[in-house]
Design a protein around this motif. Sequence first.
Motif, mmCIF file in Angstrom:
data_model
loop_
_atom_site.group_PDB
_atom_site.id
_atom_site.type_symbol
_atom_site.label_atom_id
_atom_site.label_comp_id
_atom_site.label_asym_id
_atom_site.label_seq_id
_atom_site.Cartn_x
_atom_site.Cartn_y
_atom_site.Cartn_z
ATOM 1 N N MET A 1 -5.878 -1.830 -3.505
ATOM 2 C CA MET A 1 -5.383 -0.753 -2.644
ATOM 3 C C MET A 1 -4.179 -1.247 -1.836
ATOM 4 N N LYS A 2 -3.137 -0.449 -1.796
ATOM 5 C CA LYS A 2 -1.892 -0.873 -1.158
ATOM 6 C C LYS A 2 -1.955 -0.838 0.361
ATOM 7 N N LEU A 3 -2.595 0.165 0.938
ATOM 8 C CA LEU A 3 -2.427 0.425 2.363
ATOM 9 C C LEU A 3 -3.727 0.853 3.023
ATOM 10 N N SER A 4 -3.957 0.325 4.221
ATOM 11 C CA SER A 4 -5.018 0.817 5.107
ATOM 12 C C SER A 4 -4.358 1.352 6.370
ATOM 13 N N VAL A 5 -4.640 2.588 6.710
ATOM 14 C CA VAL A 5 -4.111 3.218 7.923
ATOM 15 C C VAL A 5 -5.227 3.251 8.951
ATOM 16 N N ILE A 6 -4.943 2.735 10.145
ATOM 17 C CA ILE A 6 -5.956 2.616 11.193
ATOM 18 C C ILE A 6 -5.513 3.404 12.419
ATOM 19 N N THR A 7 -6.364 4.332 12.856
ATOM 20 C CA THR A 7 -6.105 5.112 14.064
ATOM 21 C C THR A 7 -7.195 4.826 15.079
ATOM 22 N N ILE A 8 -6.793 4.441 16.299
ATOM 23 C CA ILE A 8 -7.758 4.297 17.383
ATOM 24 C C ILE A 8 -7.575 5.462 18.350
ATOM 25 N N ASN A 9 -8.663 5.830 19.005
ATOM 26 C CA ASN A 9 -8.644 7.028 19.844
ATOM 27 C C ASN A 9 -9.663 6.918 20.966
ATOM 28 N N LEU A 10 -9.309 7.492 22.115
ATOM 29 C CA LEU A 10 -10.262 7.668 23.208
ATOM 30 C C LEU A 10 -9.895 8.939 23.959
#
Length: 224
Positions: A1-10
């Motif tokens: 897999m080429k890419l991991s997208v990570i979103t953090i949120n609060l």
Amino acid sequence: MKLSVITINLNDANGLKKTIESVVGQTYKDFEYIVIDGKSEDDSIDVVQQYKEQIAYWVSEKDKGIYNAMNKGIKQAKGEYLYFLNAGDILASDKVFEEVFADSPESEYVCGNFVMEKNGVMTEDHSYKDRDWTFALYDLFSGFLCHQAFFVHRSNFDKYGLYDEGLRIVSDWKLFFQSIGIDHAKVTYKDVDIVIYNMEGLSSQIGGEVIYKEKLKVANELLP
């Protein structure tokens, strides 16, 4: 897999929805999407549930700050490159990933242009264009690289470890300072608008004195 997208949120349900929609609408599909929520008390989890079929992994639990949340995402990521897009930031178009990875770049970092948004005013930044991608340490110490405009090869985390959770605000800068500034890691520039970056987040609110003290701590740690 080429890419991991990570979103953090609060507690930013509205921003999270915009961010998720900009990710799942990408024409390029060789990526996984990871959402790390800090046990929000607003409607954030309802937003995640709306898109759960397009999210490879998500969790909602108390964390110890921004970099603890980002590290949780790194530990789950399977992609060759990692990209951090916090809630409230959105990709500049639905073809960003396609344009960035069209020719399969191989370097420690891939970066592009970014757009800063504050109070509805948009300011384009193409300052990474036409660089030879060598930075004087003072340039890095006195400024920042916009992490939302950078795709980070996972080998950086193998070499330098996860983000330093002892820092409140400059741990992503520390990685750039180590890898690009000191060790001259290779950076591939793409003339692509990557992100519309929300300038109302913590890094814009916390104040220069706190940031300077943390940068000085890092410099004293890493430089003889």
